[in-house]
Motif scaffolding. Structure first.
Motif, PDB file in Angstrom:
ATOM      1  N   SER A 247      22.685  27.210 -18.652  1.00  0.00           N
ATOM      2  CA  SER A 247      22.372  28.559 -19.131  1.00  0.00           C
ATOM      3  C   SER A 247      20.888  28.868 -18.937  1.00  0.00           C
ATOM      4  CB  SER A 247      22.751  28.694 -20.599  1.00  0.00           C
ATOM      5  OG  SER A 247      24.146  28.564 -20.765  1.00  0.00           O
ATOM      6  N   LEU A 248      20.030  27.873 -19.188  1.00  0.00           N
ATOM      7  CA  LEU A 248      18.594  28.071 -18.975  1.00  0.00           C
ATOM      8  C   LEU A 248      18.290  28.303 -17.489  1.00  0.00           C
ATOM      9  CD1 LEU A 248      17.220  25.385 -21.446  1.00  0.00           C
ATOM     10  CD2 LEU A 248      16.973  27.875 -21.663  1.00  0.00           C
ATOM     11  N   SER A 249      19.034  27.640 -16.621  1.00  0.00           N
ATOM     12  CA  SER A 249      18.862  27.872 -15.185  1.00  0.00           C
ATOM     13  C   SER A 249      19.295  29.285 -14.811  1.00  0.00           C
ATOM     14  CB  SER A 249      19.679  26.856 -14.381  1.00  0.00           C
ATOM     15  OG  SER A 249      19.179  25.546 -14.574  1.00  0.00           O
ATOM     16  N   ARG A 250      20.352  29.776 -15.441  1.00  0.00           N
ATOM     17  CA  ARG A 250      20.777  31.155 -15.202  1.00  0.00           C
ATOM     18  C   ARG A 250      19.682  32.142 -15.625  1.00  0.00           C
ATOM     19  NH1 ARG A 250      26.140  32.040 -14.051  1.00  0.00           N
ATOM     20  NH2 ARG A 250      27.522  30.209 -14.235  1.00  0.00           N
ATOM     21  N   ILE A 251      19.041  31.820 -16.759  1.00  0.00           N
ATOM     22  CA  ILE A 251      17.947  32.676 -17.242  1.00  0.00           C
ATOM     23  C   ILE A 251      16.800  32.667 -16.238  1.00  0.00           C
ATOM     24  CG2 ILE A 251      16.184  32.901 -19.032  1.00  0.00           C
ATOM     25  CD1 ILE A 251      18.319  31.773 -20.998  1.00  0.00           C
ATOM     26  N   GLU A 252      16.473  31.478 -15.719  1.00  0.00           N
ATOM     27  CA  GLU A 252      15.413  31.375 -14.711  1.00  0.00           C
ATOM     28  C   GLU A 252      15.773  32.196 -13.474  1.00  0.00           C
ATOM     29  OE1 GLU A 252      13.150  28.008 -11.935  1.00  0.00           O
ATOM     30  OE2 GLU A 252      14.714  27.412 -13.351  1.00  0.00           O
ATOM     31  N   SER A 253      17.028  32.133 -13.075  1.00  0.00           N
ATOM     32  CA  SER A 253      17.479  32.898 -11.916  1.00  0.00           C
ATOM     33  C   SER A 253      17.298  34.397 -12.158  1.00  0.00           C
ATOM     34  CB  SER A 253      18.948  32.580 -11.629  1.00  0.00           C
ATOM     35  OG  SER A 253      19.423  33.337 -10.530  1.00  0.00           O
ATOM     36  N   LYS A 254      17.678  34.857 -13.361  1.00  0.00           N
ATOM     37  CA  LYS A 254      17.529  36.278 -13.693  1.00  0.00           C
ATOM     38  C   LYS A 254      16.056  36.684 -13.675  1.00  0.00           C
ATOM     39  CE  LYS A 254      21.908  37.220 -14.654  1.00  0.00           C
ATOM     40  NZ  LYS A 254      22.700  38.099 -13.780  1.00  0.00           N
ATOM     41  N   ARG A 255      15.192  35.815 -14.213  1.00  0.00           N
ATOM     42  CA  ARG A 255      13.761  36.128 -14.239  1.00  0.00           C
ATOM     43  C   ARG A 255      13.208  36.228 -12.818  1.00  0.00           C
ATOM     44  NH1 ARG A 255      12.420  32.701 -19.169  1.00  0.00           N
ATOM     45  NH2 ARG A 255      12.150  34.254 -20.807  1.00  0.00           N
ATOM     46  N   ASN A 256      13.583  35.278 -11.973  1.00  0.00           N
ATOM     47  CA  ASN A 256      13.109  35.317 -10.592  1.00  0.00           C
ATOM     48  C   ASN A 256      13.615  36.560  -9.873  1.00  0.00           C
ATOM     49  OD1 ASN A 256      11.811  32.865 -10.925  1.00  0.00           O
ATOM     50  ND2 ASN A 256      13.502  31.662 -10.105  1.00  0.00           N
ATOM     51  N   LEU A 257      14.848  36.948 -10.176  1.00  0.00           N
ATOM     52  CA  LEU A 257      15.409  38.146  -9.556  1.00  0.00           C
ATOM     53  C   LEU A 257      14.666  39.392 -10.033  1.00  0.00           C
ATOM     54  CD1 LEU A 257      17.502  39.353  -7.700  1.00  0.00           C
ATOM     55  CD2 LEU A 257      19.149  39.329  -9.582  1.00  0.00           C
ATOM     56  N   ASP A 258      14.350  39.436 -11.328  1.00  0.00           N
ATOM     57  CA  ASP A 258      13.559  40.554 -11.851  1.00  0.00           C
ATOM     58  C   ASP A 258      12.198  40.622 -11.171  1.00  0.00           C
ATOM     59  OD1 ASP A 258      15.568  41.269 -13.562  1.00  0.00           O
ATOM     60  OD2 ASP A 258      14.682  40.356 -15.345  1.00  0.00           O
ATOM     61  N   SER A 259      11.576  39.462 -11.022  1.00  0.00           N
ATOM     62  CA  SER A 259      10.264  39.410 -10.376  1.00  0.00           C
ATOM     63  C   SER A 259      10.363  39.870  -8.931  1.00  0.00           C
ATOM     64  CB  SER A 259       9.709  37.983 -10.437  1.00  0.00           C
ATOM     65  OG  SER A 259       8.470  37.890  -9.775  1.00  0.00           O
ATOM     66  N   ALA A 260      11.400  39.426  -8.223  1.00  0.00           N
ATOM     67  CA  ALA A 260      11.590  39.828  -6.826  1.00  0.00           C
ATOM     68  C   ALA A 260      11.754  41.340  -6.722  1.00  0.00           C
ATOM     69  CB  ALA A 260      12.813  39.119  -6.248  1.00  0.00           C
ATOM     70  N   ARG A 261      12.529  41.916  -7.613  1.00  0.00           N
ATOM     71  CA  ARG A 261      12.757  43.362  -7.557  1.00  0.00           C
ATOM     72  C   ARG A 261      11.496  44.143  -7.893  1.00  0.00           C
ATOM     73  NH1 ARG A 261      18.838  43.106 -10.283  1.00  0.00           N
ATOM     74  NH2 ARG A 261      19.921  42.627  -8.309  1.00  0.00           N
ATOM     75  N   LEU A 262      10.669  43.587  -8.776  1.00  0.00           N
ATOM     76  CA  LEU A 262       9.397  44.237  -9.090  1.00  0.00           C
ATOM     77  C   LEU A 262       8.475  44.219  -7.870  1.00  0.00           C
ATOM     78  CD1 LEU A 262       7.440  45.533 -11.077  1.00  0.00           C
ATOM     79  CD2 LEU A 262       6.744  43.241 -11.807  1.00  0.00           C
ATOM     80  N   HIS A 263       8.379  43.068  -7.222  1.00  0.00           N
ATOM     81  CA  HIS A 263       7.553  42.973  -6.007  1.00  0.00           C
ATOM     82  C   HIS A 263       8.086  43.902  -4.922  1.00  0.00           C
ATOM     83  CE1 HIS A 263       4.829  39.879  -7.272  1.00  0.00           C
ATOM     84  NE2 HIS A 263       5.790  39.008  -7.521  1.00  0.00           N
ATOM     85  N   TYR A 264       9.410  43.979  -4.818  1.00  0.00           N
ATOM     86  CA  TYR A 264      10.005  44.882  -3.818  1.00  0.00           C
ATOM     87  C   TYR A 264       9.631  46.337  -4.118  1.00  0.00           C
ATOM     88  CZ  TYR A 264      13.381  47.841  -1.486  1.00  0.00           C
ATOM     89  OH  TYR A 264      13.953  48.857  -0.756  1.00  0.00           O
ATOM     90  N   SER A 265       9.722  46.719  -5.386  1.00  0.00           N
ATOM     91  CA  SER A 265       9.400  48.088  -5.778  1.00  0.00           C
ATOM     92  C   SER A 265       7.943  48.417  -5.464  1.00  0.00           C
ATOM     93  CB  SER A 265       9.672  48.275  -7.280  1.00  0.00           C
ATOM     94  OG  SER A 265       9.281  49.563  -7.704  1.00  0.00           O
ATOM     95  N   GLN A 266       7.048  47.475  -5.769  1.00  0.00           N
ATOM     96  CA  GLN A 266       5.632  47.693  -5.473  1.00  0.00           C
ATOM     97  C   GLN A 266       5.394  47.751  -3.966  1.00  0.00           C
ATOM     98  OE1 GLN A 266       4.071  44.331  -7.630  1.00  0.00           O
ATOM     99  NE2 GLN A 266       3.683  45.540  -9.482  1.00  0.00           N
ATOM    100  N   GLY A 267       6.092  46.877  -3.222  1.00  0.00           N
ATOM    101  CA  GLY A 267       5.955  46.876  -1.779  1.00  0.00           C
ATOM    102  C   GLY A 267       6.436  48.171  -1.163  1.00  0.00           C
TER     103      GLY A 267
END
Length: 387
Positions: free
Chosen positions: A118-138
């Protein structure tokens, strides 16, 4: 006196018994309060879970006493509720709260594997959120035509997406495609920009007739344009840059040979003082064909009259990349000798029909002695003309 002592003894025993009874009663009361508090809090939490109010359930955990390890049934119920709350929070993207819950769960025996997943799933969600933020800024930077900054943000997004991919919990195909698409466009404009500076440098170096630096800058520009063309081969920007490269290259192809002096293996001062000498003094190139489809080449020279022969080899290069080659022996009887010892020969080279409508790009003459050693050379280029 004895009676008083005996009475005191029994009185103290009575007090001890009263204290023990009070302690037992206090413990029973505390146990009852603990269980009552646990049941009351658990009831509220289960109501929250029934209504899928997971954040409210999480907040109500503050009122839920942690069960004693000896209370196995209560402990099982406690862990079961924690897991439900944690999963609900995760499903609602409340990652910080969910992480806190699963970190608590992981501390209990038999829960490490499930909680770690479950903690790994949370890490995955966080990384995905971060990726989408970088994409939005890009994407915003791309719209502002800040292509290098955009590419940097998109690279960060790709790194985060790769982390998500390695955890293998979330589907990121669409995110990958979006990042790749806009990154590709950003790289296209970056490559165009990378070509612009060396192109301007090449144009300046060419004006200064610094051909080495011109070629170096032109090579850099060509590499950048090739990278851009790999992305959009038919783009108008690519065609314009390629035409500029061709124009510079054509101009250099004209200037470079014409800036190169006549090569002579023997210096003029050695003429007549050393055997096998040959000195090319002048030349005549007529790049246009006469009415009979001949091109004229002529040379003026001095040579060692005792040598049996020299060989002239010439090549005419055309704008289509093809060429015509020929050679002749320079025998003592084939040249005109002036009073000052200067000889001259004129050659007329017939041009095949294939080249009649093609302009001459360059003409080259090389002279060799009877031992096949080159003694003189000259090459001259001509302006490109339309067919």
């Amino acid at each position: 006196m004895i009676f008083a002592i005996i009475s005191g003894f029994f009185f103290n025993r009575h007090l001890d018994r009263v204290r023990i009874e009070q302690q037992i009663a206090q413990k029973q009361k505390e146990e009852w309060n603990y269980q009552e508090k646990f049941r009351s809090a658990m009831y509220r939490i289960r109501q929250n879970l029934k209504l899928e109010h997971f954040l409210a359930a999480y907040k109500n955990l503050d009122t839920l006493p942690v069960p004693k390890e000896s209370d196995q049934l209560m402990m099982d119920e406690y862990i079961e509720v924690l897991n439900r709350i944690g999963k609900g929070l995760l499903a609602n993207h409340l990652l910080k709260e969910s992480e806190e819950v699963f970190r608590t769960v992981r501390n209990y025996d038999g829960q490490i594997d499930q909680a770690s997943e479950s903690l790994s799933r949370i890490e995955s969600k966080r990384n995905l959120d971060s990726a989408r933020l970088h994409y939005s800024q890009g994407a915003k930077l791309f719209e502002q035509k800040r292509y290098r900054d955009a590419a940097a943000e998109l690279q960060k997004a790709d790194v985060e997406l790769n982390s998500v991919q390695s955890l293998n919990f979330d589907d990121i195909k669409e995110d990958k495609e979006k990042v790749a698409a806009i990154y590709r466009e950003a790289r296209f404009f970056i490559n165009l920009d990378d070509a612009e500076l060396p192109l301007r440098e090449a144009e300046q170096f060419l004006k200064l007739k610094d051909f080495k630096k011109t070629q170096t800058s032109l090579s850099k520009a060509n590499q950048a344009v090739s990278r851009a063309a790999f992305i959009h081969p038919d783009a108008a920007e690519v065609k314009k840059l390629r035409q500029r490269i061709l124009d510079i290259d054509a101009e250099m192809g004209y200037l470079l040979p014409n800036a190169t002096p006549i090569f002579n293996a023997f210096v003029k001062e050695m003429v007549g003082k050393t055997p096998h000498y040959f000195y090319l003094m002048d030349y005549e190139f007529t790049p246009t064909m006469d009415k009979d489809r001949f091109i004229t080449l002529g040379i003026k020279f001095q040579r060692d009259q005792t040598d049996p022969y020299f060989v002239i080899r010439y090549r005419i290069y055309f704008q289509n990349g093809r060429d015509v080659f020929n050679g002749h022996f320079i025998m003592p009887s084939t040249s005109k000798i002036a009073e000052d010892g200067i000889e001259s020969i004129t050659y007329k080279q017939e041009i095949p029909e294939f080249f009649w409508n093609v302009g001459v790009r360059q003409m080259e003459i090389k002279i060799f002695d009877s031992h096949d050693v080159m003694v003189s050379q000259v090459s001259r280029a001509f302006r490109r003309r339309n067919s």
